[in-house]
Design an enzyme around this catalytic site. Structure first.
Site, PDB file in Angstrom:
ATOM      1  N   HIS A   1      10.890   0.705  -0.358  1.00 48.16           N
ATOM      2  CA  HIS A   1       9.974  -0.009  -1.233  1.00 48.16           C
ATOM      3  C   HIS A   1      10.338   0.250  -2.678  1.00 48.16           C
ATOM      4  O   HIS A   1      11.083   1.178  -2.995  1.00 48.16           O
ATOM      5  CB  HIS A   1       8.519   0.313  -0.928  1.00 48.16           C
ATOM      6  CG  HIS A   1       8.015   1.650  -1.347  1.00 48.16           C
ATOM      7  ND1 HIS A   1       7.394   1.866  -2.553  1.00 48.16           N
ATOM      8  CD2 HIS A   1       8.005   2.840  -0.727  1.00 48.16           C
ATOM      9  CE1 HIS A   1       7.008   3.128  -2.632  1.00 48.16           C
ATOM     10  NE2 HIS A   1       7.367   3.745  -1.549  1.00 48.16           N
TER      11      HIS A   1
ATOM     12  N   GLU B   1       4.134  -1.373  -1.185  1.00 46.60           N
ATOM     13  CA  GLU B   1       4.044  -0.395  -0.094  1.00 46.60           C
ATOM     14  C   GLU B   1       2.929   0.585  -0.365  1.00 46.60           C
ATOM     15  O   GLU B   1       2.184   0.994   0.522  1.00 46.60           O
ATOM     16  CB  GLU B   1       5.377   0.347   0.048  1.00 46.60           C
ATOM     17  CG  GLU B   1       5.447   1.290   1.244  1.00 46.60           C
ATOM     18  CD  GLU B   1       5.042   2.720   0.965  1.00 46.60           C
ATOM     19  OE1 GLU B   1       5.129   3.552   1.865  1.00 46.60           O
ATOM     20  OE2 GLU B   1       4.617   3.042  -0.168  1.00 46.60           O
TER      21      GLU B   1
END
Ligand SMILES: *[C@@H]1O[C@H](CO)[C@@H](O)[C@H](O)[C@H]1NC(C)=O
Ligand SMILES: *[C@@H]1O[C@H](CO)[C@@H](O)[C@H](O)[C@H]1NC(C)=O
Ligand SMILES: *[C@@H]1O[C@H](CO)[C@@H](O)[C@H](O)[C@H]1NC(C)=O
Ligand SMILES: *[C@@H]1O[C@H](CO)[C@@H](O)[C@H](O)[C@H]1NC(C)=O
Ligand SMILES: *[C@@H]1O[C@H](CO)[C@@H](O)[C@H](O)[C@H]1NC(C)=O
Ligand SMILES: *[C@@H]1O[C@H](CO)[C@@H](O)[C@H](O)[C@H]1NC(C)=O
Ligand SMILES: *[C@@H]1O[C@H](CO)[C@@H](O)[C@H](O)[C@H]1NC(C)=O
Ligand SMILES: *[C@@H]1O[C@H](CO)[C@@H](O)[C@H](O)[C@H]1NC(C)=O
Ligand SMILES: *[C@@H]1O[C@H](CO)[C@@H](O)[C@H](O)[C@H]1NC(C)=O
Ligand SMILES: *[C@@H]1O[C@H](CO)[C@@H](O)[C@H](O)[C@H]1NC(C)=O
Ligand SMILES: *[C@@H]1O[C@H](CO)[C@@H](O)[C@H](O)[C@H]1NC(C)=O
Ligand SMILES: *[C@@H]1O[C@H](CO)[C@@H](O)[C@H](O)[C@H]1NC(C)=O
Length: 711
Positions: free
Chosen positions: A363, A411
């Site tokens: 992420h 995320e």
């Protein structure tokens, strides 16, 4: 508590939403070091090209870029495009996939302690600006707050609730502490923070304050004479851990679109089952000290509570429950709710077999301007990986299988970017995905740490022998040597806390990797302004050599997964793991004084074992005869069999989580539970009828996996 269970608990987290891990299931995969192991490791020509391409200085350049701008979820499209552009330069066909998701951002907050005599203390709610560390003083630095927290005020007496697990609240109730209408003061560590808030809410509490505690730092503390950041490796006392308070173990992803993709015009569902409806704030231990001190002498003193992790290490504090103290907290938390675009970057090199796809994800979003460990050590490594495959492609090499690189957004709020993407592409992924490799916090210290599905154990440990791992000044050991010596060569079981979750729970073989600190290493300031480029270059990974080594490792894994004629997955390695999980279940049953009929499960595992052996025989034949058609058959079986472990209805009360072999614990969020449908029906609901139902479902799932492998 840095060191709690087993060897690996000494290691820092490598996954972003994850704190210190408490993984109970680790199984050693180490054989004695080969007597003939050569150093440096022997590489073939392609491996050599890939590994030679890695350069610590270029990795530090990528790291510097990612860690000098606001890139909280949904706020930096430029950074997403920059990532796509780098991958494209190295030959990946790259694009941004946009989703419209619910996020919230901090507007204002306040906290006030009022003593019984009417005098007050106002916590700063800020991390100190350090002249040595420029991004800590950026004018657009991110305030301390909880993602997905509730906007509201709460003013009441408060109670210390330990780490805020259900067992902590049960203990408080047994001690006669009134919880309803009070504010919860909880310590970080143990369960995922959102579950602390959920538990407080479920006990009728009206707000939550969560503090960091130096007891998590073992011996690396100022109290033990170690100098704090920026001048030394101990925790800066003003460190605040930001983070999401979503109910991660129930439902990850956009809380307003459970089970479907968040497009601009998607219908929005009620989110109250997956985010809190009481306000919460994170604070530093210096801000927590007076608040805890005001509870000294009221209620039950900390050591008498008799709960793991209850008593911390803040000077002058005895961690009393504090009922009846007469001190109050006034908390205010104002957030701005948005449905806003986020950007996943997707980079693809088509393989010759397009029905076999290998994905690698990291992420990109961070809670702070920095994020040098979480997550941008992984982001920097991914660019260097793309560069290495670019070099190899220049020789005319083409992958057999399709490579997909993923740079996830959002995320941190709850695996939002990866979950929405998987929800969109699930028909393709179910048929074509071979494996998902996750790298979140690639580096927060020097010790390698991996968790993986059992079919990836063999390849992930053997390739470590090909990586030179610079370690505490030495340069003559492999990653395998260091991993063996420092963590006993144990591979973790996947729980949750990073982007592999959606893949794993759709039956896709997965691995999560990183390198973290041990008990003598510098303290990593998780989700704090001090997770910065300056910290990384000074303490975390001076010279960026660990970044380089873990990147080389991921690169070799990907290379073999996309180019070996026979897929390097070992379905048969599930057999011994399943037997271990079954023995552990047996203990759980015994501890609960219950009985369950397990023969269905035992025989399903036996059937699986036989099918996996037959598979191995067929695969050996395919390899020996170099029969392309037969290899395609066995490769597809290896790709597909783990889909069998998933069940449409999911686990009790949480249908998102479909994998019946491993899942995050309902009340841990990060740490895994094995055979979760059966185990948690016992440990949470004490419902043996439900447990027996899940014995059947789990056995059926194992039989489906076996049937896919069967020849
Ligand atoms: C070590 O090398 C010898 C001779 O080449 C070989 O017979 C033996 O199998 C090797 N041992 C291992 C553990 O690889
Ligand atoms: C996005 O990130 C880049 C790189 O860190 C930074 O230069 C830029 O200022 C950021 N953009 C915004 C709007 O903060
Ligand atoms: C009120 O109580 C606090 C905490 O015990 C103490 O520090 C403070 O001096 C007291 N203030 C007054 C005015 O007595
Ligand atoms: C801290 O140091 C003491 C004394 O050297 C040692 O016994 C203990 O194991 C150390 N604790 C940790 C967490 O490393
Ligand atoms: C905690 O446990 C000790 C013995 O282990 C016991 O003496 C004590 O009463 C317990 N405390 C409470 C509050 O139950
Ligand atoms: C990869 O293959 C897909 C079809 O399977 C095609 O649509 C796409 O354009 C190809 N991409 C590249 C970069 O060749
Ligand atoms: C590695 O190098 C160190 C010195 O840096 C030396 O003491 C050690 O014996 C070497 N180990 C091996 C296995 O060569
Ligand atoms: C990369 O490694 C070399 C050799 O150890 C070192 O001199 C250099 O400073 C490192 N680069 C960075 C950016 O740290
Ligand atoms: C479970 O425990 C019982 C005894 O309590 C034992 O007879 C049985 O073999 C065990 N089963 C497994 C799978 O370990
Ligand atoms: C199981 O039985 C033992 C002995 O009778 C008892 O001490 C224990 O509390 C029981 N456990 C549960 C979970 O009921
Ligand atoms: C196996 O067959 C493929 C395709 O026919 C060929 O390219 C390859 O060289 C063969 N490999 C071996 C080891 O014979
Ligand atoms: C236990 O689970 C069964 C099967 O799902 C359900 O019918 C029953 O109501 C549950 N019992 C309790 C006490 O929740």
């Amino acid at each position: 508590m840095r060191v709690i269970l087993g060897l690996i608990a000494a290691i820092g987290a490598e996954a972003c939403m994850r704190e210190r891990t408490l993984q109970t299931h680790h199984h050693s995969h180490v054989k004695r070091q080969d007597a003939n192991a050569t150093f440096p490791p022997v590489l073939d020509a392609n491996e050599q090209i890939l590994l030679d391409s890695f350069d610590n200085t270029s990795i530090s350049t990528w790291s510097y870029y990612y860690t000098h701008g606001d890139h909280i979820a949904g706020r930096n499209r430029t950074m997403a495009q920059w990532t796509a552009d780098r991958w494209a330069e190295y030959g990946f066909s790259s694009r941004l996939d946009e989703y419209y998701v619910y996020l919230n951002y901090p507007v204002s907050h306040s906290l006030l302690l009022t003593y019984p005599n009417g005098s007050t203390f106002t916590p700063s709610l800020q991390e100190a600006i350090l002249p040595e560390d420029e991004t800590t003083g950026y004018p657009n630095r991110i305030p301390t707050f909880h993602g997905y927290s509730f906007s509201g005020n709460a003013s009441a007496e408060y109670v210390y609730v330990g780490r805020g697990q259900q067992v902590d609240f049960n203990r408080l109730k047994a001690l006669g502490v009134q919880l309803e209408g009070k504010i919860a003061l909880a310590k970080y560590g143990g369960p995922f923070r959102g579950l602390k808030v959920k538990n407080a809410q479920e006990h009728g509490m009206i707000g939550a304050v969560i503090f960091s505690d130096p007891s998590d730092d073992g011996n690396i503390t100022e109290a033990k004479g170690v100098v704090a950041y920026p001048n030394g490796p101990a925790r800066n006392p003003t460190t605040v851990q930001r983070g999401s308070v979503q109910f991660l173990s129930i439902y990850p992803g956009d809380p307003t679109t459970p089970g479907y993709t968040s497009k601009e015009d998607s219908p929005r569902a009620d989110k109250s089952n997956s985010v809190p409806h009481i306000p919460s704030l994170p604070i530093s231990w210096v801000d927590a000290q007076p608040i805890l001190e005001a509870l000294n002498g009221f209620g039950t003193v900390g050591v008498e509570v008799n709960r793991t992790g209850w008593v911390g290490a803040i000077p002058g504090v005895n961690y009393s429950t504090g009922d009846g103290s007469g001190a109050t907290l006034s908390l205010s938390n104002v957030m701005e709710d948005d449905i806003t675009p986020i950007w996943d970057v997707i980079g693809i090199i088509n393989g010759t077999n397009q029905d076999e796809v290998v994905l690698v994800g990291n992420h990109r979003d961070a809670w702070i301007v920095g994020g040098a460990a979480d997550p941008n050590s992984g982001s920097a490594v991914l660019i260097e990986l793309a560069k290495a495959f670019g070099k190899l492609s220049e020789t005319g090499w083409k992958p057999t299988r399709t490579i997909v690189l993923c740079s996830w957004d959002a995320e941190e709020y709850g695996l939002v970017g990866s979950t929405e993407w998987v929800e969109e592409y699930i028909p393709w992924l179910k048929t074509a995905a071979v494996t998902y490799f996750n790298i979140d916090v690639a580096v927060s210290g020097p010790i390698p740490d991996i968790a993986a599905t059992p079919d990836l154990h063999a390849i992930s440990s053997s390739l470590m022998k090909k990586i030179v791992w610079p370690y505490r000044g030495t340069t003559n050991r492999t990653m395998y040597d260091v991993w063996t010596e420092e963590v006993g060569g144990e591979i973790g079981v996947l729980g949750s806390g990073s982007d592999y979750t959606s893949f794993l729970h759709r039956g896709i073989a997965s691995i999560d990797m990183g390198a973290g600190g041990g008990p003598t290493d510098p303290i990593y300031h998780y989700h704090s302004n001090y997770d910065s480029y300056h910290w990384m270059a000074t303490f975390g990974d001076p010279g960026f050599h660990t970044h380089k080594a873990i990147g080389q490792y991921l690169t070799l894994l990907l290379y073999h997964m996309v180019s070996d004629a026979s897929l390097p997955l070992e379905p048969a390695d599930y057999t011994s793991e399943l037997k271990t999980y079954l023995a552990e279940l047996n203990e759980t049953i015994a501890t609960a004084n219950g009985t369950l009929e397990l023969s269905e499960l035992t025989s399903a595992i036996d059937v699986f074992k036989t099918s996996a052996e037959e598979f191995n025989t067929l695969r050996a034949l395919a390899i020996d005869t170099n029969d392309t058609e037969l290899l395609a058959v066995t490769n597809h079986k290896a790709r597909d069999f783990s889909r069998g472990f998933t069940s449409q209805g999911g686990l009790p009360g949480r249908e998102f989580f479909q994998n019946l072999i491993f899942a995050p614990g309902l009340d841990t969020g990060y740490a895994p539970v094995t055979l979760p449908g059966i185990t948690e029906s016992i440990t949470f609901q004490n419902n043996f009828t439900l447990a027996q139902e899940f014995v059947g479902k789990t056995a059926d799932a194992i039989l489906v996996a076996a049937a896919i492998l069967k020849t």
